[in-house]
Design a protein around this motif. Structure first.
Motif: not given
Lengths: 100, 524
Positions: B270, B274, B277, B417, B420
């Motif tokens: 995770q 991120w 991202w 995700f 997101a």
């Protein structure tokens, strides 16, 4: 004898020293020297892992890394000579024509 | 390794031999002969294209140690050599004749590096090929013109490049340590066995390696924390070589990222998800915002290059998990987009190369004001490339953005995700709208504004041909994208066939155990 972890710590110390030197020094030759120190940290890392796994792949990785480091050293010296001929100084601050 | 296996590397050998001949003859021959360097380099690239066509699509050939010839190799050969031929056209008259042999040889070496990056199946080979792409570009910038700014940008690029190479190598050494092998095909299974033993999805050693590799490659693709050099390098280097800088290192960097992500089988922890991202979102936004405030067209296109890296990172984050085809498969969309981006970016810089004001090359918005009145055809070419960079139909840039964001929106709800990723795609669409502002400024400057200092045509015909081919290709690829898109799609087939972590664990853990006896994790 030392285990692999100690060698990895040594490698990371060399790498970190090189990175700090790269970011803080102003003389172009010393800056380049710092990247070489970083490469030596990587070499120690590769050899330590090779020792841990008990095969030679990491050692050949280390040899090839030295070749790349040598190529970059040759190029860096060429550039340093080129810059010195233009301005007569190797201070990184002297080279800031472009901003923004 | 037999002679038969070596013929599979026909295009690579063409480039290698051609580059060596151009380099040696260029360095020794009398200067009036060196003007042959550009045609010879072009012939070498065309021969390599011919060899690619004759060899056809390789079917995952691993008979050459360290290399894995897949449909990805085939696709990258086509786009690299095709755009490489255009790069040579753009640089036809570029440096003074005494240096043209070395200059053309460096272009050929850099293209060779991209071709080999696509085939690399070993972490060491991957590092070598990435450096083979980068090191000639440092020389190219310094040679490209006599300006002191070229020397400065070459040195900035080189020193940051050397640092990022060290970071990349450090990351690769950690990945090797975690997987116990340097063969990329088996890195994934090596990691999975390691993860299986410790019970963690990915060992922390592999994670450190992944982060360092991502940081090192972020420099090559010009993603945000390491994008600071881009504007200075683009401004300092001569325009035609800048068109190459936007494509060649970016393509090599993204191929390497795809290979590393595939080794992790796109199952990222995770925190890593991120991180990518945030990097993608910030890269798009920073690139577009900084481009808005530039008055120098080269700096503007430099920040636009940063923004385009952000869009490509979206596709990389989606990965091949959504399904097949460019509207679903993020990797296919990425490979399609990078080819389109390379062409339109080169076209824009070729347009700048084709003109000069007084004795200096065209650079600022003032320099290109009212260009359409003096040179309507070249101005039209520049406008087509600007619209394509903007992502406006009817240009291929629109399809590129459609595929990239389409792949993000098609991510199913089963993906952990997916919300997101959709949010990221929306940020991307908003950014495209912001980006339109500065591309439109280029177009309105050449068509609407009256000229202050008239730009005169510079350099010869080859640059114009390059501009013409780039802009016509943007229109043709909008009408008939299927050939390129289907090639991009089949290029990702080999990635799906990579022995994945889960397959290796569930099917045959003992076989994978042979290559990697144990997990290494200094933290435990």
């Amino acid at each position: 004898m030392f285990g692999a972890t100690e060698y990895l710590v040594l490698g990371s110390i060399l790498f970190a020293l090189g990175l700090v030197g790269f970011l803080t020094r102003r003389n172009l030759i010393v800056i380049f020297l710092s990247t070489e120190v970083m490469f030596q940290g990587v070499v120690i890392n590769a050899v330590a892992f090779a020792r841990h796994h008990e095969h030679l792949e990491g050692q050949s990785f280390a040899l090839f890394l030295l070749v790349i480091a040598a190529v970059e050293a040759g190029l860096a010296l060429g550039m340093v000579v080129m810059l010195y001929r233009r301005k007569g100084t190797l201070d990184a601050e002297a080279w800031s024509l472009m901003r923004g | 390794m037999t002679l038969d296996a070596l013929t599979q590397l026909g295009p690579e050998f063409m480039l290698l031999i051609g580059a060596c001949i151009v380099l040696i003859v260029g360095a020794t021959a009398a200067s009036q002969r060196v003007q042959w360097a550009s045609p010879v380099a072009l012939v070498v690239v065309l021969l390599a294209i011919l060899a690619t066509w004759r060899l056809g699509v390789p079917e995952g050939d691993t008979s050459i140690p360290g290399l894995w010839l897949t449909p990805l190799t085939y696709y990258v050969r086509w786009i690299t050599l095709g755009i490489g031929a255009l790069v040579i056209l753009a640089n036809w008259h570029q440096p003074s004749e005494s240096e043209r042999g070395e200059y053309m040889a460096m272009i050929l070496f850099s293209l060779l590096g991209v071709l080999l990056t696509a085939s690399a199946n070993d972490l060491v080979v991957l590092f070598f090929t990435i450096e083979l792409v980068s090191i000639p570009t440092y020389v190219l910038i310094a040679l490209s013109r006599q300006d002191a700014r070229a020397a400065e940008s070459s040195v900035k690029y080189f020193f940051l490049g050397a640092m990022s190479a060290a970071i990349l190598a450090y990351g690769l050494s950690f990945l090797y340590g975690a997987a116990g092998t340097t063969t990329i095909q088996t890195v994934g299974s090596g990691l999975s066995v390691a993860g299986h033993v410790t019970g963690a999805p990915v060992s922390s050693t592999a994670l450190v390696g992944w982060l360092l590799i991502f940081a090192g490659l972020a420099f090559k693709v010009a993603a945000v924390p390491l994008h600071v050099y881009v504007a200075d390098v683009y401004e300092g280097a001569a325009s035609p070589i800048t068109g190459m800088l936007g494509f060649v290192p970016k393509l090599a960097g993204f191929i390497a990222l795809i290979k590393i992500f595939a080794a992790f089988d796109w199952t990222l922890p995770q925190s890593v998800f991120w991180l990518v991202w945030i990097v993608a979102a910030v890269t798009m936004t920073v690139g577009n915002t900084l481009a808005l405030i530039q008055r120098n067209v080269k700096r503007m296109l430099a920040y636009s290059s940063v923004a385009h890296t952000g869009y490509m990172l979206v596709a990389l984050l989606v990965g091949p998990v959504a399904g097949e085809g460019p509207m679903r498969d993020g990797v296919a969309a990425l490979l399609f987009y990078v080819a389109i981006y390379g062409t339109m970016n080169l076209g824009a810089f070729a347009a700048l190369t084709a003109f000069k004001t007084g004795q200096r090359a065209v650079e600022t918005l003032d320099d290109i004001a009212g260009l359409a009145a003096r040179a309507p055809i070249a101005a039209l070419g520049l406008a087509v490339c600007a619209f394509s960079l903007m992502g406006f139909p009817p240009t291929a840039g629109f399809l590129g953005k459609l595929y990239v964001f389409g792949s993000a929106f098609s991510l199913g709800e089963s993906h952990p995700f997916h919300q997101a990723v959709i949010a990221l795609a929306i940020i991307g669409v908003i950014n495209s709208a912001i980006g339109a502002a500065y591309y439109l400024r280029i177009v309105s400057t050449i068509y609407v504004r009256a000229e202050d200092a008239p730009a005169a045509p510079a350099s010869g015909r080859p640059v114009r041909w390059c501009l013409a081919v780039c802009s016509i290709a943007m229109l043709i690829l909008f009408a008939w994208p299927s050939q390129l898109a289907s090639q991009a799609r089949s290029a990702t087939v080999a990635l799906h066939a990579t022995p994945t972590r889960y397959h290796a664990v569930s099917e045959d853990p003992d076989a994978a155990n042979d290559t990697s006896p144990d997990d290494f994790d200094p933290g435990h």
